[in-house]
Design a protein around this motif. Sequence first.
Motif, mmCIF file in Angstrom:
data_model
loop_
_atom_site.group_PDB
_atom_site.id
_atom_site.type_symbol
_atom_site.label_atom_id
_atom_site.label_comp_id
_atom_site.label_asym_id
_atom_site.label_seq_id
_atom_site.Cartn_x
_atom_site.Cartn_y
_atom_site.Cartn_z
ATOM 1 N N THR A 67 -26.717 -18.215 -2.035
ATOM 2 C CA THR A 67 -26.424 -16.939 -2.676
ATOM 3 C C THR A 67 -25.149 -17.105 -3.490
ATOM 4 O OG1 THR A 67 -27.404 -15.693 -0.847
ATOM 5 C CG2 THR A 67 -25.901 -14.499 -2.302
ATOM 6 N N GLY A 68 -25.253 -16.929 -4.790
ATOM 7 C CA GLY A 68 -24.093 -17.092 -5.667
ATOM 8 C C GLY A 68 -24.160 -18.409 -6.430
ATOM 9 N N PRO A 69 -23.673 -18.427 -7.657
ATOM 10 C CA PRO A 69 -23.777 -19.639 -8.486
ATOM 11 C C PRO A 69 -22.974 -20.817 -7.962
ATOM 12 C CG PRO A 69 -22.409 -17.975 -9.565
ATOM 13 C CD PRO A 69 -23.037 -17.305 -8.389
ATOM 14 N N ASP A 70 -21.818 -20.554 -7.358
ATOM 15 C CA ASP A 70 -21.017 -21.671 -6.845
ATOM 16 C C ASP A 70 -21.684 -22.328 -5.641
ATOM 17 O OD1 ASP A 70 -19.069 -21.303 -8.776
ATOM 18 O OD2 ASP A 70 -17.870 -19.967 -7.521
ATOM 19 N N ALA A 71 -22.223 -21.512 -4.748
ATOM 20 C CA ALA A 71 -22.940 -22.068 -3.596
ATOM 21 C C ALA A 71 -24.177 -22.830 -4.056
ATOM 22 C CB ALA A 71 -23.337 -20.946 -2.633
ATOM 23 N N ASP A 72 -24.855 -22.299 -5.071
ATOM 24 C CA ASP A 72 -26.030 -22.987 -5.609
ATOM 25 C C ASP A 72 -25.649 -24.342 -6.187
ATOM 26 O OD1 ASP A 72 -28.969 -22.673 -6.429
ATOM 27 O OD2 ASP A 72 -28.003 -23.167 -8.334
ATOM 28 N N ARG A 73 -24.521 -24.397 -6.891
ATOM 29 C CA ARG A 73 -24.063 -25.660 -7.454
ATOM 30 C C ARG A 73 -23.727 -26.656 -6.358
ATOM 31 N NH1 ARG A 73 -24.547 -29.673 -10.688
ATOM 32 N NH2 ARG A 73 -22.675 -30.440 -11.728
ATOM 33 N N TRP A 74 -23.119 -26.168 -5.291
ATOM 34 C CA TRP A 74 -22.735 -27.045 -4.185
ATOM 35 C C TRP A 74 -23.948 -27.758 -3.591
ATOM 36 C CZ3 TRP A 74 -21.718 -25.320 1.439
ATOM 37 C CH2 TRP A 74 -21.182 -26.384 2.174
ATOM 38 N N LEU A 75 -25.055 -27.041 -3.465
ATOM 39 C CA LEU A 75 -26.239 -27.660 -2.883
ATOM 40 C C LEU A 75 -26.799 -28.773 -3.763
ATOM 41 C CD1 LEU A 75 -28.229 -24.729 -1.239
ATOM 42 C CD2 LEU A 75 -26.439 -26.181 -0.285
ATOM 43 N N ASP A 76 -26.417 -28.800 -5.018
ATOM 44 C CA ASP A 76 -26.841 -29.880 -5.911
ATOM 45 C C ASP A 76 -25.974 -31.129 -5.787
ATOM 46 O OD1 ASP A 76 -29.008 -28.557 -7.059
ATOM 47 O OD2 ASP A 76 -27.774 -27.654 -8.632
ATOM 48 N N ILE A 77 -24.733 -30.965 -5.307
ATOM 49 C CA ILE A 77 -23.787 -32.085 -5.336
ATOM 50 C C ILE A 77 -23.236 -32.442 -3.968
ATOM 51 C CG2 ILE A 77 -23.086 -31.541 -7.705
ATOM 52 C CD1 ILE A 77 -20.526 -30.282 -6.544
ATOM 53 N N ALA A 78 -23.607 -31.728 -2.936
ATOM 54 C CA ALA A 78 -23.003 -31.917 -1.609
ATOM 55 C C ALA A 78 -23.132 -33.365 -1.137
ATOM 56 C CB ALA A 78 -23.653 -30.984 -0.594
ATOM 57 N N GLN A 79 -22.024 -33.895 -0.592
ATOM 58 C CA GLN A 79 -22.061 -35.191 0.077
ATOM 59 C C GLN A 79 -20.941 -35.239 1.095
ATOM 60 O OE1 GLN A 79 -21.313 -37.939 -3.383
ATOM 61 N NE2 GLN A 79 -19.757 -38.838 -2.056
ATOM 62 N N ALA A 80 -21.287 -35.669 2.291
ATOM 63 C CA ALA A 80 -20.325 -35.718 3.388
ATOM 64 C C ALA A 80 -19.708 -37.089 3.554
ATOM 65 C CB ALA A 80 -20.993 -35.293 4.689
ATOM 66 N N PHE A 81 -20.137 -38.063 2.769
ATOM 67 C CA PHE A 81 -19.657 -39.434 2.913
ATOM 68 C C PHE A 81 -18.659 -39.764 1.815
ATOM 69 C CE2 PHE A 81 -23.733 -39.250 0.736
ATOM 70 C CZ PHE A 81 -23.455 -39.843 -0.486
ATOM 71 N N ALA A 82 -17.744 -40.696 2.117
ATOM 72 C CA ALA A 82 -16.742 -41.118 1.143
ATOM 73 C C ALA A 82 -17.381 -41.963 0.053
ATOM 74 C CB ALA A 82 -15.642 -41.917 1.842
ATOM 75 N N GLY A 83 -16.654 -42.096 -1.050
ATOM 76 C CA GLY A 83 -17.150 -42.951 -2.124
ATOM 77 C C GLY A 83 -17.550 -42.157 -3.342
ATOM 78 N N PRO A 84 -18.093 -42.840 -4.347
ATOM 79 C CA PRO A 84 -18.494 -42.182 -5.587
ATOM 80 C C PRO A 84 -19.684 -41.271 -5.368
ATOM 81 C CG PRO A 84 -19.215 -44.466 -5.572
ATOM 82 C CD PRO A 84 -18.325 -44.290 -4.377
ATOM 83 N N PRO A 85 -20.019 -40.434 -6.353
ATOM 84 C CA PRO A 85 -21.139 -39.507 -6.189
ATOM 85 C C PRO A 85 -22.434 -40.234 -5.847
ATOM 86 C CG PRO A 85 -19.901 -38.977 -8.171
ATOM 87 C CD PRO A 85 -19.362 -40.283 -7.664
ATOM 88 N N GLY A 86 -23.132 -39.713 -4.849
ATOM 89 C CA GLY A 86 -24.414 -40.293 -4.496
ATOM 90 C C GLY A 86 -25.479 -39.904 -5.518
ATOM 91 N N LYS A 87 -26.423 -40.804 -5.746
ATOM 92 C CA LYS A 87 -27.499 -40.536 -6.693
ATOM 93 C C LYS A 87 -28.664 -39.794 -6.038
ATOM 94 C CE LYS A 87 -26.439 -44.759 -9.293
ATOM 95 N NZ LYS A 87 -26.947 -46.099 -9.722
ATOM 96 N N GLY A 88 -28.806 -39.950 -4.729
ATOM 97 C CA GLY A 88 -29.930 -39.330 -4.055
ATOM 98 C C GLY A 88 -31.251 -39.872 -4.579
ATOM 99 N N ARG A 89 -32.310 -39.082 -4.416
ATOM 100 C CA ARG A 89 -33.624 -39.462 -4.924
ATOM 101 C C ARG A 89 -34.332 -38.247 -5.484
ATOM 102 N NH1 ARG A 89 -35.651 -43.775 -0.316
ATOM 103 N NH2 ARG A 89 -33.983 -45.267 -0.687
ATOM 104 N N GLU A 90 -35.458 -38.484 -6.053
ATOM 105 C CA GLU A 90 -36.194 -37.412 -6.702
ATOM 106 C C GLU A 90 -36.842 -36.491 -5.674
ATOM 107 O OE1 GLU A 90 -36.148 -36.917 -9.974
ATOM 108 O OE2 GLU A 90 -34.739 -38.612 -10.016
ATOM 109 N N PRO A 91 -37.118 -35.236 -6.040
ATOM 110 C CA PRO A 91 -37.864 -34.346 -5.142
ATOM 111 C C PRO A 91 -39.196 -34.973 -4.753
ATOM 112 C CG PRO A 91 -36.970 -33.123 -6.998
ATOM 113 C CD PRO A 91 -36.736 -34.583 -7.300
#
Length: 272
Positions: free
Chosen positions: A235-259
Amino acid sequence: MSEPAAVLDDLRSESDELDRLVAGLAPRAWAAATPAAGWSVAHQIAHLVWTDRAALTAVTDPDAFAAEIDKALAAPDSFVDDGAAEGAALPPADLLDRWREGRERLLTALREAPPGARFPWYGPPMSAPTMATARLMETWAHGQDVADALGVVRKPTARLAQIVRIGVRTRDFAYGVHGLTPPAEPFRVELTGPGGELWTHGPKDAAQRVTGPALDFCLLVTQRAHRADLSLHATGPDADRWLDIAQAFAGPPGKGREPGVRRPGGDGGGRG
């Protein structure tokens, strides 16, 4: 903050559960591919050996850990893979012995750490309880990769609460590694635990909110699943953005995988 003894007990339990999963594997099963591209079951355990060793150095010899930081800076795109590949080349029995010995030494060092002490890491410095929580998070995440490779469905436990906690606390870190300014206001996070209990973080009246199953949140922040495949609601644009970039591990941004890929990995495209 987690109670030091409790999180250390949880770390031991999480490690023991994964140990039981791999202890009786035939050598060919150690070579089975996991959801992390190019990583076998052996690579997953070798990565835990490597990170446990790095954590032990950070706790017992912070000056020596500076050399580990230099190695990471010299090869930011390959140092994680290189560490895993080195261990994965060992005979499975030797690799398993190294993991058992290393994690026990780390647990002892964390239990004996002075209260309030902080230790260097690849991200922000950590206290002993936070270091233990981070190790639990990684053990659970790489254990998920192993379970997926072996076709095993793990039963979620209350230990997920520790991973939820670090996932919430690393919100601003996730924004930072993506070059974004973290939101000024706190979020409300409401998650349903494995037993139906509600786990909450942040003020009740926060405008930005995340709700859903705790398991799904843990899969998200460890990048073991794309948010499109999870039952999390923002709920809210900032929370929505967070779900796109969230990572709990150290290091550079994770790439993840496709849906559609059930459990992506973490940093470096699947190996956080």
